[in-house]
Each structure stands twice: as C-alpha cells, then as structure tokens.
Write an enzyme that holds these catalytic residues in place. Structure first.
Site, PDB file in Angstrom:
ATOM      1  N   CYS A   1       0.857  -1.200   0.000  1.00 14.76           N
ATOM      2  CA  CYS A   1       0.000   0.000   0.000  1.00 14.76           C
ATOM      3  C   CYS A   1       0.887   1.242   0.000  1.00 14.76           C
ATOM      4  O   CYS A   1       1.962   1.236   0.598  1.00 14.76           O
ATOM      5  CB  CYS A   1      -0.862   0.053   1.260  1.00 14.76           C
ATOM      6  SG  CYS A   1      -2.108  -1.245   1.357  1.00 14.76           S
TER       7      CYS A   1
ATOM      8  N   CYS B   1      -2.875  -7.533   7.615  1.00 15.61           N
ATOM      9  CA  CYS B   1      -3.026  -6.837   6.334  1.00 15.61           C
ATOM     10  C   CYS B   1      -4.442  -6.306   6.236  1.00 15.61           C
ATOM     11  O   CYS B   1      -5.387  -7.017   6.558  1.00 15.61           O
ATOM     12  CB  CYS B   1      -2.726  -7.777   5.169  1.00 15.61           C
ATOM     13  SG  CYS B   1      -2.852  -6.944   3.572  1.00 15.61           S
TER      14      CYS B   1
ATOM     15  N   GLU C   1      -7.648 -16.011 -26.219  1.00 16.99           N
ATOM     16  CA  GLU C   1      -6.718 -15.853 -25.087  1.00 16.99           C
ATOM     17  C   GLU C   1      -5.386 -16.488 -25.489  1.00 16.99           C
ATOM     18  O   GLU C   1      -5.356 -17.456 -26.239  1.00 16.99           O
ATOM     19  CB  GLU C   1      -7.382 -16.535 -23.864  1.00 16.99           C
ATOM     20  CG  GLU C   1      -6.510 -17.044 -22.760  1.00 16.99           C
ATOM     21  CD  GLU C   1      -5.800 -15.934 -21.975  1.00 16.99           C
ATOM     22  OE1 GLU C   1      -6.405 -14.908 -21.645  1.00 16.99           O
ATOM     23  OE2 GLU C   1      -4.590 -16.124 -21.712  1.00 16.99           O
TER      24      GLU C   1
ATOM     25  N   ASP D   1      -9.928  -6.871 -22.760  1.00 18.16           N
ATOM     26  CA  ASP D   1      -9.404  -6.713 -21.390  1.00 18.16           C
ATOM     27  C   ASP D   1      -7.925  -7.101 -21.400  1.00 18.16           C
ATOM     28  O   ASP D   1      -7.539  -8.144 -20.884  1.00 18.16           O
ATOM     29  CB  ASP D   1     -10.213  -7.623 -20.451  1.00 18.16           C
ATOM     30  CG  ASP D   1      -9.754  -7.504 -18.994  1.00 18.16           C
ATOM     31  OD1 ASP D   1      -9.008  -6.567 -18.674  1.00 18.16           O
ATOM     32  OD2 ASP D   1     -10.163  -8.364 -18.190  1.00 18.16           O
TER      33      ASP D   1
ATOM     34  N   CYS E   1      -6.277  -2.104 -17.194  1.00 20.55           N
ATOM     35  CA  CYS E   1      -5.613  -2.013 -15.885  1.00 20.55           C
ATOM     36  C   CYS E   1      -4.435  -1.041 -15.947  1.00 20.55           C
ATOM     37  O   CYS E   1      -3.567  -1.065 -15.078  1.00 20.55           O
ATOM     38  CB  CYS E   1      -5.185  -3.393 -15.392  1.00 20.55           C
ATOM     39  SG  CYS E   1      -4.299  -4.361 -16.606  1.00 20.55           S
TER      40      CYS E   1
END
Ligand code: SAM
Length: 408
Positions: free
Chosen positions: A71, A145, A291, A339, A365
């Site tokens: 993080c 976490c 794919e 994607d 992403c």
C-alpha cells in the site's frame, strides 16, 4: 533544514515536492499541499517529517504501513484517494488530447482482495512471507493486512511453514495465493525439487492450513477442487491463473460490460482468461473467447461444457499482440469485449478501430496504455462513453477502468 512543499503525487503515489529555489525531490507517504523536511538521498526523501499536514491526511491503520510496498496511499482519506485515481485517468487521457467523463468510482472494501502474489524467503529462525518493502528486494514479514481477505491473513503462519520447509537457502519464492470457495489455492514457484519426503510434508502443511490446492512449481496437489462461480458456470481456474482481484471489482466490471453490450447476440471476448466475462454473458449471447494461454481457455471450455442451457461458446488460443483479430474476422460479431494486460493492445486496437463492429466494451488495468489505445479508436470515428474507475487495489497507486466505445 530545507523545507519542501508537495505539489502533487506522481503515478507511483510518491509526492513531488519543491523547495524555495524550485529544486525537485520525491517524497513517499506525503500528500499535495504538505510542507515537509527530511534528508535527501538520490533525489528522494525516504522518511519525510510532515511539518504542515494536509486536511486529507488520515491515520494509516496498519502496523506494516511505514515499510510494506503493498500500500502507498493509506495515509490519504478515501475521498482523496478516489479523486486522485479518477484524476490520474483524466490526466492520462488528456495527454492524448482526450476529454474524459468519469461515470463513477467503485472502490472495493478493505480486506476484500482474494488474490495476491506474496514473496517468501527462508531465514535462520524460520521464514519471512509478505509483500516486498517499498522500492526494495527485502520482504516485509506480514502479520496483519488491511487489504487481503481474512482467510489469506489467517494462513500467513502456515505459508511461512511452507516456505521454511520448501525454500532453498537464499532463494526467493513467489506464492500466488487465491481464496476459493473450497479454501486457499496456493501456487508456488522457485521451491526445492519435490521428493517423497517433501511431498509428504507438504501434504501435512496443506491439511494444517486446510488448503484446497497447492501447486508446487507446476505439480498440483489437490484436496478439494478450487472451483468458483462465473455466471451459472463453475470454473476450476488453473493454478496461479489470473482472476479479478476482488469479487466486488469483478461485479462492477461485469455490470458495465453487460450494460454496454446489452442485446448483442454474437460477442468476441479478447484476452478472455478463464471466462470472467464470457461465461456470465453466455446466458444471452454466443461468445468466441480468445486468449494467449491454453490452460485458462481449457478451464473456460470445460466449465461451459458442464453447464446446461448456455449459448454456444468457442475458444481460440492466439497471441493477440502478434496476431490480432483482423477486421474481416471481427465482421461475424456484433460486439467485442477487450481486457488486455497492462501493456494494452495497440495492434488489436488498430483492427477494432477499422472493423465493422458497432460496440466495444473496454476494460483496462493501465490508464496510460488505455489512453493510447482509446486515441486509436477515437481517431477512427468511435465515441467513448463515460469511464468507470474500478479500484480493486485499494490504497495502491494501481487504477483500473471500464468504458464502452460505440459508433453508428
Ligand atoms: C487482464 S487479464 C484479463 C482476463 C479476463 N478477461 C478476466 O477478466 O479474468 C489479461 C489476459 O490476457 C492474456 N494475455 C496476455 N497477453 C496476451 C497476448 N499477447 N495474447 C493473448 N492473450 C494475452 C493473459 O493470459 C490474461 O488472461
């Protein structure tokens, strides 16, 4: 000591700060507007002292936060992080001359990440398991976490046992840990060679952690099938396979994809993985899933065959960077889902842009590669709908988006 004012965060979430003479440094764990000081090494302040905190600063409720690289935005309020993620999308698009409308942001809750790649190393006293420390090859020995599902956190002592047993001295292991409905599904790479004694010991550790499956450098040991639901189908993902990081994020992506392609009867799913979009959409449409890897496509195909009353699903193993689907191949579909991985899909974007398709749902992403590919679509006359930010990697600088492209 020199004082610095943080102007903005860069794409990695580090503060970009300047002093009175406009000299620039990077300072981690800071926020825009903050005045800081601290020792500078190689253009970075590693442990900034916050002299004037931002009103967006909040207490980071994790004992590992100062070091752990998992993080880097936990010291910002939820509203700040959501706006920063949305702004990083609009900034990436603006760099290509695109004005974007953000339709909304869906942030996954704390402790919802069901899949994580952890690192492990044997030590003199046992083993260390966790994420890497920020900008370091050291592993933070994780005991708590705030992002991972509680079942993964609870398994950390057993994962340490696994690494202590199966790692050679000095070697770093990668552990892809996924929570499945049947228990943890762990895929480990970099371990010692399997022999009878190690296999027996790994069996004991699997029982101790009640793992569903353990894949040891390509050799799977299964106690229960780690099957999961995708629409009406039950898929058994191959060990370590890509899966969306949170159930909430997956639902948010699927909802926008579904709405964008409503009524389409023949859909091509590009970069289909194990069928996150193909299988739910096969309730109402024929789908061709393409794919690069055989294993996820085999899992998708097996799940489709075992599920009654779905529309027809076909699969194709194909490297979409080297051999994207061409406009004449796309002509038999009335809509597409795409994607791609973080590198985006520049070659496939060219052919989608030039095709006769009318609708494309685009999941990404990486806002920077998405912006480049979106430019290709817009230049060919497509219109882009609102962009939805889907934050499955809460408190990290990672940003995901989904949108639709249409044309008449
Ligand atoms: C972001 S994942 C998305 C998978 C799937 N749509 C999902 O939501 O679970 C990207 C997928 O693209 C595949 N991939 C990566 N590079 C590829 C390439 N050059 N050609 C075809 N597939 C590729 C990966 O194996 C992975 O399954």
């Amino acid at each position: 000591m020199t004082q610095w004012t943080v102007e903005r965060l860069n794409r990695r979430g580090d503060g970009v700060a300047r002093d009175a003479s406009a000299q620039q440094v990077l300072a981690q764990l800071t926020l825009p507007g903050e005045i800081i000081d601290g020792a500078v090494h190689d253009g970075r302040i590693e442990t900034p002292r916050i002299l004037t905190p931002s009103t967006d600063r909040v207490h980071a409720d994790c004992p590992h936060y100062a070091a752990c690289g998992g993080c880097s935005l936990m010291h910002g309020s939820d509203a700040f992080v959501a706006k920063w993620k949305a702004d990083s999308v609009t900034t990436a698009l603006a760099a290509h001359g695109i004005t974007a409308k953000i339709g909304g942001i869906a942030t996954s809750p704390p402790q919802s990440r069901r899949r994580a790649v952890l690192s492990g190393r044997r030590t003199k006293r046992g083993a260390t398991v966790g994420f890497h420390a920020r900008a370091s090859d050291q592993i933070v020995d994780m005991t708590e976490c705030r992002v991972l599902r509680p079942a993964i956190v609870a398994a950390l002592p057993v994962l340490r046992e696994l690494v202590a047993t199966g790692a050679s001295r000095g070697a770093e292991l990668a552990l892809t840990v996924t929570e499945s409905p049947a228990g943890l599904d762990v895929a480990l790479t970099g371990g010692k060679a399997l022999d009878a004694a190690l296999t027996e010991r790994l069996g004991q550790i699997m029982r101790q952690g009640d793992f569903a499956r353990l894949d040891w450098d390509g050799t799977p040991m299964t106690r229960r099938s780690p099957a999961r639901q995708m629409g009406r189908a039950r898929v058994i993902p191959p060990p370590g396979a890509f899966q969306q990081a949170t159930a909430e994020g997956e639902a948010a992506l699927l909802s926008v994809v579904r709405k964008s392609l409503q009524g389409a009867a023949h859909i091509v799913d590009l970069f289909a993985g194990c069928g996150t979009f193909t299988l739910p959409l096969a309730v109402t449409a024929d789908i061709h899933a393409v794919e690069g890897l055989a294993a996820p496509l085999d899992a998708l195909d097996a799940a489709w065959r075992a599920t009654p009353d779905l529309h027809r699903v076909t699969t194709e193993i194909r490297d979409l960077s080297a051999r994207p689907l061409l406009p004449d191949e796309l002509a038999r579909f009335d809509a597409a889902i795409i994607d791609p991985p973080r590198t985006g899909a520049p070659a496939q974007a060219e052919h989608l842009a030039a095709s006769s398709l009318k609708r494309v749902a685009w999941v990404s992403c990486d806002p920077v590669t998405f912006a480049r590919d979106a430019r290709t679509m817009l230049d060919a006359g497509w219109r882009m709908g609102p962009i939805y930010v889907v934050d499955q990697f809460r408190w990290s600088p990672h940003v995901e988006t989904v949108t639709s492209f249409t044309r008449d």
